[in-house]
Design an enzyme around this catalytic site. Structure first.
Site, short mmCIF file in Angstrom:
data_model
loop_
_atom_site.label_atom_id
_atom_site.label_comp_id
_atom_site.label_asym_id
_atom_site.label_seq_id
_atom_site.Cartn_x
_atom_site.Cartn_y
_atom_site.Cartn_z
N GLY A 42 0.83 -1.20 0.00
CA GLY A 42 0.00 0.00 0.00
C GLY A 42 0.86 1.24 0.00
CB CYS A 43 0.16 4.69 -1.14
SG CYS A 43 -1.50 4.87 -0.45
CE1 TYR A 44 -1.48 8.27 3.98
CE2 TYR A 44 -3.29 6.75 3.66
CZ TYR A 44 -2.83 8.05 3.77
OH TYR A 44 -3.70 9.10 3.66
#
Lengths: 350, 350, 350, 350
Positions: free
Chosen positions: C152-154
């Site tokens: 995921g990005c975070y």
């Protein structure tokens, strides 16, 4: 304390952007008291859930959105209709003649049924006094009026800039060219992919170019009235990466001998005593930011001798002077209140 | 692996926005090797301190900004001049005829000394081949050239949109009206209060209206060449709240009988085989976001029968196709490399 | 010309933001050839209608969106799944073991079924090699892999910042505090009122605070592996007014005696030879703008002696290193290609 | 009409952002009359040239910026000092004790000379009553005060969120972690390259991380007073791509047994009768946009059981509740006027 008129108000379309701005302005208005708010899709929910910027208002915090019921709207002294075009006529027909109705939609703006038919289609609802008090002779038509058609955002910016030049005979009425950039709130609050923040931030885009935008006949109607002859114009709207604001650039061919000084004088004469329309000092150009959240329009003009055109630029807040603020200004006139009641002429900037 | 030409490159103005974009593109170019970067005010500091987006490039990370010394620039096979106008001529004069020099400034764009004198003032440095390969007949003038004047950002957007229509005799050459919105990077990197983020975010503003913008004669020069007759235009620039991008709206009166289909055909003929200029499908309008970081220009056209004007809109990235990308495209032509080497036609969107 | 591998590629979710970024990167990849694109709601329409930034790509312009049919996806050598979580498992089950499948969704990221159940609910699909090559020992797990779960990005931004400090034993594994601001594209392309440009421009807002965000267990999984012990963290996400980018601020209590120099050394050791992760020079702080459109992450660290916490900030592009770029980086490893093939480490700035 | 007090006002730093916001608010204040405005660099120029958003105010339009002369400031009943820190003390020393002086700078905020010395350096000017009326017991200290130190923007957002939780003994006073994102106007109006629109749009960046930001001791001072014991915190500021607004995320370890309901109750008790600070309904998170141009702060809280931390988020307008609005609120208290006079609690949104 002055004796205040307790004028009861109902607002339809209260969950939208124009509705939210109306309620912000009305919360600070000393004479108008909002008693009823309606919003089809959000009926039954607290107003502040749709409009969190109003959470600080005891009045607004107590309101719940209802379905739009003309019978209940009729209990109000003043009704603002902030609905998609085509929905106002049926509601207005059920409201008493004594109720002051200000329509922020397009339904009653156009006098010409053919213009309505070709740009909007369907049956023409008729026309009401046009709510742009700064146009020549228009203020008188609004004082005490019971029905008012508030202008569109783009037409307000174009009419304020060019009408005085046409009325003074300084520019030609044909071949007017308008390019106006608007913030995204002008496109409404219904979720659409092309209006997502991810799509609009960092982007300027054109749309509805080629003379098809529905505000075209409304612009021509106002300008023709000011010119005393038929005005035709080509309008290209742009979407700009900001929530609010319109910056309209309008150019028209200079009449032979017309000078920059004459252009400036015509605008100064028109607006020097107006509380909301301001001709900027020479060398200063309009910025939408300087009008944010205010009912003001900032105007500047130049004569492009190189091609023989007048160039007028106008900045305003599409939701305020272009919609809700103008509607409140008109309602003040309808009730004989000071025209500036509850409105600010100062932008929130930077 | 193909045999690569090791072409040594020097970039002046490397601490500015156009310089930073040039270096981003050059870092990915297989044949150009940046050996020297100059930046007056930042001389002696690491390049990546001024251009942190280049920290991932081993080559760029090893470079230090120097003062601009023509003698050292002369060691390069290719020199890009990304300097404020008026500074290029003196440097270019000291570079060997064999060095390929691409000037991103205005100094060598205008052929007419009078136009230079009236819009820029001072001595006219002369003119070099104009670096807009997509203009009729222009590509041949750039192949193998040793001196190239890269076009301005606004003039690129206007010429790409209108030149084919003028060349095809579909629109009138006089009374062209241009309104173009630019991102703030077009105004450069020198700190100015009116360019602070706090001032520009949420704001669209006009500036230099009334025919005084310096890009006006450059637009007229390109369009007159395409039309085969004198073209005059009125240009109003707008500042939009985005770092990059230009959206230009150009309107010109339709010649009698000219149709929308003819306008479209003229643009399709001009650009269907071009790698960087794209006529959008009908119903789709240009957005600057779709061209961000790319060397592309997106074009759309409409015929406004209502007022008898053609409306062309063009979107491009002012720093890429409007400056650095175009400069690299021209350098590719100068060295006989494939024109698209090191350039992308795809925008970074959303 | 080098001999290129003609690897056929299919992309699902091609009408979304991650899909659009994947296709932008793949259009410039010398070994991957996109043959099939799917997008449920837009099936039957030209790809460029949904992704106008790809109009300049001859390959992309020829593609039409299809419905997602595993049987047809199975014809590809490489399949990217860019779908909402919960949709990947069923499709992956129908693809041959020999097909390389990179899932950009969450389905196969978590090894712990309980974590899946409590944060996502429903059946746990299992777990695949985690596609963050810069984590200790992770690159080897991806070379030649046939199934890869892209992070995921975070979690990418947090793991890159804190993992080396935990691995070096410089900070405590409990009571880690993360606050990360993301651009709006991270929320996807489905139209929602709270994601309209009018709502997000000019606004920073919090959401999913209080430890409920689904990326929490994924962050803890990566960091626990690096620490060799259980790591717990509190995560507060913010929505920022930009289309792309994540700026993550992660703080953890310093182990007794840990110094700023040691923090810096641990990050330098981890990343000095990495092509996409860059420890910034002292005194320089990460900005999302410097990573826009690139596969880079920019890292900086400080020791806050005042409260005894390490503060790590990481900037990256949520759609590129946080999604599509990382997926391509992993696919390169799966096929034994140079890891940087088709990817840029340079941001498009300003 | 109520009898209005004609209180004469002088504003220093009138050409800056805080000054411009002060003048916007004062133009609508019924009791304060601005007679004098000063701005060092712009002395002699019309106020509206620096502050074009005030062009619609007859009063403001008539004002010219002067040099800052204490002797002339002394003629006013009320003086607002909106100057860079370090400049207020010398001016204040020359003003009569009877003059109400509200300092928007930092000079008189800190009671501890050592804290001043270590974070600001130079001589400590002393301390004045701290202008945050919503803090426990603070309102009484401001009623009738002649000298008031208006709080910093970040400290206002942090104190409003955490003070009630500390006062109620629900969270631990040590190891508080603050990450707050601010709009660019907080960095002032002096032109700097890193504040150019081209640099900040599309960018979130960290700065002054690691406990070095000057607002740290001010936050600790307010919170320590509320806690009745020494509070220490780590503060990381972020710059966000918007002109106005602060979104502060503050986390503190929960005391054993403290519940989400108790956190909520403590904030409700503190703010239910406050006109400008609003605890949002459960499930609603603060957005800076909802407070734009208003003197409001929006607060929300959660208990992160996973790590045992309270998470408080606060949104406000850094120029209004974080500076000018708060200063006017304090001046109202000083003069015994209704605290809300001339101030709005409603944000301009969208």
């Amino acid at each position: 304390m002055v004796e205040r008129m307790g004028i009861s108000v109902a607002v339809t379309g209260a969950s939208g952007y124009a509705g939210g701005e109306l309620l912000r302005l009305l919360a600070g208005h000393p004479d108008f008291e909002v008693r009823r708010v309606t919003g089809a899709s959000s009926a039954g929910t607290p107003l502040v859930q749709s409009q969190p910027h109003l959470v600080g208002s005891p009045g607004a915090s107590a309101l719940t959105l209802e379905a739009t019921d003309p019978a209940r709207l009729a209990e109000a002294d003043l009704v603002f209709l902030a609905l998609p075009h085509g929905q106002s006529a049926a509601i207005a027909a059920e409201l008493p003649d004594s109720t002051v109705v200000v329509d922020l939609g397009a339904d009653f703006r156009l006098a010409d049924p053919d213009a309505w038919a070709s740009y909007y289609g369907g049956t023409h609802a008729g026309s009401w006094p046009y709510g742009l008090p700064e146009l020549p002779g228009q203020r008188a038509a609004l004082q005490g009026a019971r029905r008012i058609a508030a202008p569109g955002c783009y037409p307000t910016s174009v009419a304020l800039g060019l009408a005085p030049l046409l009325a003074a005979g300084l520019v030609e009425p044909d071949d007017v060219v308008v390019v106006a950039a608007s913030g995204t709130s002008g496109a409404g609050r219904a979720p659409k992919q092309n209006l997502l923040g991810s799509e609009v931030m960092g982007a300027v885009s054109a749309y509805s170019a080629g003379g098809v935008h529905r505000h075209t006949p409304e612009m021509e109607q106002s300008l023709s009235a000011a010119a005393g002859t038929r005005v035709t114009l080509g309008f290209t709207p742009l979407l700009a990466p900001m929530a609010r604001g319109i910056l309209a650039t309008t150019t028209a061919r200079l009449r032979p001998g017309a000078t920059a000084a004459q252009l400036r004088a015509a605008l100064a004469t028109a607006y020097d005593s107006e509380p909301f329309v301001h001709l900027l000092p020479e060398g200063s150009w309009p910025s939408t930011a300087s009008t944010l959240g205010s009912n003001s329009a900032h105007v500047q003009v130049a004569a492009d001798e190189h091609v023989g055109r007048a160039v007028v630029t106008v900045a305003l807040d599409n939701l305020c002077k272009g919609a809700a603020g103008q509607a409140v200004q008109c309602a003040n006139l309808a009730f004989g209140l000071p025209e500036t009641t509850g409105l600010s002429a100062l932008g929130v900037a930077p």
